[in-house]
Design a protein around this motif. Structure first.
Motif, PDB file in Angstrom:
ATOM      1  N   LEU A  33      44.379  35.229  39.150  1.00  0.00           N
ATOM      2  CA  LEU A  33      45.283  34.970  39.839  1.00  0.00           C
ATOM      3  C   LEU A  33      46.030  35.125  40.883  1.00  0.00           C
ATOM      4  O   LEU A  33      46.293  34.878  41.826  1.00  0.00           O
ATOM      5  N   THR A  34      45.329  36.663  41.477  1.00  0.00           N
ATOM      6  CA  THR A  34      45.396  36.829  42.834  1.00  0.00           C
ATOM      7  C   THR A  34      44.113  36.515  43.961  1.00  0.00           C
ATOM      8  O   THR A  34      44.982  36.937  44.738  1.00  0.00           O
ATOM      9  N   SER A  35      43.232  35.687  43.389  1.00  0.00           N
ATOM     10  CA  SER A  35      41.991  35.069  44.152  1.00  0.00           C
ATOM     11  C   SER A  35      42.326  34.465  45.047  1.00  0.00           C
ATOM     12  O   SER A  35      43.005  32.938  44.115  1.00  0.00           O
ATOM     13  N   GLN A  36      42.089  34.208  46.422  1.00  0.00           N
ATOM     14  CA  GLN A  36      42.389  33.050  46.741  1.00  0.00           C
ATOM     15  C   GLN A  36      40.783  32.027  46.373  1.00  0.00           C
ATOM     16  O   GLN A  36      41.027  30.712  46.880  1.00  0.00           O
ATOM     17  N   SER A  37      40.116  32.451  46.098  1.00  0.00           N
ATOM     18  CA  SER A  37      38.201  31.416  45.976  1.00  0.00           C
ATOM     19  C   SER A  37      38.240  31.334  44.295  1.00  0.00           C
ATOM     20  O   SER A  37      37.240  30.912  44.618  1.00  0.00           O
ATOM     21  N   GLY A  51      48.215  29.447  43.117  1.00  0.00           N
ATOM     22  CA  GLY A  51      47.659  28.139  42.966  1.00  0.00           C
ATOM     23  C   GLY A  51      47.190  27.147  42.595  1.00  0.00           C
ATOM     24  O   GLY A  51      47.919  25.804  42.105  1.00  0.00           O
ATOM     25  N   GLY A  52      45.981  27.728  42.297  1.00  0.00           N
ATOM     26  CA  GLY A  52      45.190  26.743  41.088  1.00  0.00           C
ATOM     27  C   GLY A  52      45.068  26.377  39.648  1.00  0.00           C
ATOM     28  O   GLY A  52      44.796  25.742  39.693  1.00  0.00           O
ATOM     29  N   LEU A  53      46.065  27.230  39.471  1.00  0.00           N
ATOM     30  CA  LEU A  53      46.043  28.050  38.084  1.00  0.00           C
ATOM     31  C   LEU A  53      47.735  26.833  37.900  1.00  0.00           C
ATOM     32  O   LEU A  53      46.910  26.095  37.099  1.00  0.00           O
ATOM     33  N   LEU A  54      48.385  26.442  39.159  1.00  0.00           N
ATOM     34  CA  LEU A  54      49.146  25.149  38.603  1.00  0.00           C
ATOM     35  C   LEU A  54      48.309  24.234  38.570  1.00  0.00           C
ATOM     36  O   LEU A  54      48.992  23.340  37.959  1.00  0.00           O
ATOM     37  N   SER A  55      48.002  23.847  38.938  1.00  0.00           N
ATOM     38  CA  SER A  55      47.660  22.400  39.651  1.00  0.00           C
ATOM     39  C   SER A  55      46.749  22.180  38.943  1.00  0.00           C
ATOM     40  O   SER A  55      46.499  20.544  37.833  1.00  0.00           O
ATOM     41  N   ALA A  56      45.441  22.998  38.105  1.00  0.00           N
ATOM     42  CA  ALA A  56      45.476  22.987  37.002  1.00  0.00           C
ATOM     43  C   ALA A  56      46.441  22.067  35.650  1.00  0.00           C
ATOM     44  O   ALA A  56      45.734  21.180  35.090  1.00  0.00           O
ATOM     45  N   PHE A  57      47.301  22.795  36.038  1.00  0.00           N
ATOM     46  CA  PHE A  57      48.779  22.206  34.546  1.00  0.00           C
ATOM     47  C   PHE A  57      49.363  21.499  34.730  1.00  0.00           C
ATOM     48  O   PHE A  57      49.413  20.343  33.927  1.00  0.00           O
ATOM     49  N   GLU A  58      49.143  21.323  36.328  1.00  0.00           N
ATOM     50  CA  GLU A  58      49.841  19.556  36.823  1.00  0.00           C
ATOM     51  C   GLU A  58      48.934  18.810  36.461  1.00  0.00           C
ATOM     52  O   GLU A  58      49.174  17.827  36.415  1.00  0.00           O
ATOM     53  N   GLY A  59      47.663  18.925  36.784  1.00  0.00           N
ATOM     54  CA  GLY A  59      46.369  18.169  36.579  1.00  0.00           C
ATOM     55  C   GLY A  59      46.384  17.568  34.781  1.00  0.00           C
ATOM     56  O   GLY A  59      45.707  16.441  34.506  1.00  0.00           O
ATOM     57  N   ALA A  60      46.586  18.307  34.033  1.00  0.00           N
ATOM     58  CA  ALA A  60      46.670  18.428  32.592  1.00  0.00           C
ATOM     59  C   ALA A  60      47.919  17.215  32.334  1.00  0.00           C
ATOM     60  O   ALA A  60      47.992  18.000  30.808  1.00  0.00           O
ATOM     61  N   GLY A  61      48.940  17.092  33.043  1.00  0.00           N
ATOM     62  CA  GLY A  61      49.860  16.538  32.678  1.00  0.00           C
ATOM     63  C   GLY A  61      51.267  18.428  32.141  1.00  0.00           C
ATOM     64  O   GLY A  61      52.219  17.524  31.253  1.00  0.00           O
ATOM     65  N   LEU A  62      51.098  18.843  32.173  1.00  0.00           N
ATOM     66  CA  LEU A  62      51.526  19.770  31.965  1.00  0.00           C
ATOM     67  C   LEU A  62      52.371  20.971  32.877  1.00  0.00           C
ATOM     68  O   LEU A  62      52.970  22.179  32.924  1.00  0.00           O
ATOM     69  N   GLY A  63      53.389  19.927  34.598  1.00  0.00           N
ATOM     70  CA  GLY A  63      52.996  20.899  35.100  1.00  0.00           C
ATOM     71  C   GLY A  63      54.873  21.607  35.456  1.00  0.00           C
ATOM     72  O   GLY A  63      54.889  22.925  35.984  1.00  0.00           O
ATOM     73  N   GLN A  64      55.241  20.718  34.618  1.00  0.00           N
ATOM     74  CA  GLN A  64      57.297  21.265  34.277  1.00  0.00           C
ATOM     75  C   GLN A  64      56.190  22.469  33.720  1.00  0.00           C
ATOM     76  O   GLN A  64      57.596  23.037  33.178  1.00  0.00           O
ATOM     77  N   LEU A  65      55.886  22.334  32.816  1.00  0.00           N
ATOM     78  CA  LEU A  65      55.710  22.921  31.861  1.00  0.00           C
ATOM     79  C   LEU A  65      55.123  25.092  32.236  1.00  0.00           C
ATOM     80  O   LEU A  65      56.020  25.701  32.404  1.00  0.00           O
ATOM     81  N   ALA A  66      54.528  24.873  33.485  1.00  0.00           N
ATOM     82  CA  ALA A  66      54.078  26.083  33.925  1.00  0.00           C
ATOM     83  C   ALA A  66      55.444  25.882  34.398  1.00  0.00           C
ATOM     84  O   ALA A  66      55.289  27.725  35.028  1.00  0.00           O
ATOM     85  N   GLN A  67      55.628  25.557  35.705  1.00  0.00           N
ATOM     86  CA  GLN A  67      56.610  25.922  36.481  1.00  0.00           C
ATOM     87  C   GLN A  67      57.923  26.479  35.878  1.00  0.00           C
ATOM     88  O   GLN A  67      58.677  27.262  36.362  1.00  0.00           O
TER      89      GLN A  67
END
Length: 151
Positions: A33-37, A51-67
């Protein structure tokens, strides 16, 4: 990863934490989570880190949950199946390998860890690291490893 090692060492003199799969998983998740790469290392889309984690959750249709973990309101729970859906093979496999457990076990632990971890990494409701770093990692790790939890 020196800061994480020193925090884990301070929590349990290193020995107990070094053999605890949950502590190893938290350490690996914090590193991710703290790595940009992180996204590039696993071939994932977008940037790494939070940001990558949030994108992964959004891509799985779970963006609102992660937000919900970022905002100042109640954190929504996430199931192990949802973690597997969002993190797929790449990130989940790496985290499981770092902790010495199966991906299914990692997903189960992460379902309990991620909401609090992301919430603590975003104390002002923003998905970026504050200028002073990520705050009280010792307090965060202590709570996630079964220490005193803040109400």
């Amino acid at each position: 990863m020196g800061l994480l090692d020193s925090v884990l060492g301070a929590l349990g003199n290193g020995q107990q934490q070094a053999n605890d799969p949950k502590a190893l998983l938290i350490q690996a998740a914090l590193s991710m989570l703290t790595s940009q790469s992180a996204g590039q290392a696993t071939g994932g889309a977008g940037s790494g880190g939070l940001g990558g984690l949030l994108s992964a959750f959004e891509g799985a249709g779970l963006g609102q949950l992660a937000q919900s973990w970022i905002g100042n309101g109640q954190n929504q729970a996430v199931s192990a199946e949802q973690v597997q859906q969002a993190l797929g093979g790449g990130h989940l496999e790496q985290l499981a390998q770092a902790a010495g457990i199966s991906p299914a076990e990692a997903a189960s632990h992460l379902s309990g860890i991620l909401p609090d971890l992301v919430n603590q990494l975003t104390p002002h409701g923003e998905a970026s690291a504050p200028a002073g770093g990520f705050g009280d990692l010792a307090g965060l790790l202590g709570g996630l490893l079964g220490g005193d939890k803040k109400a």
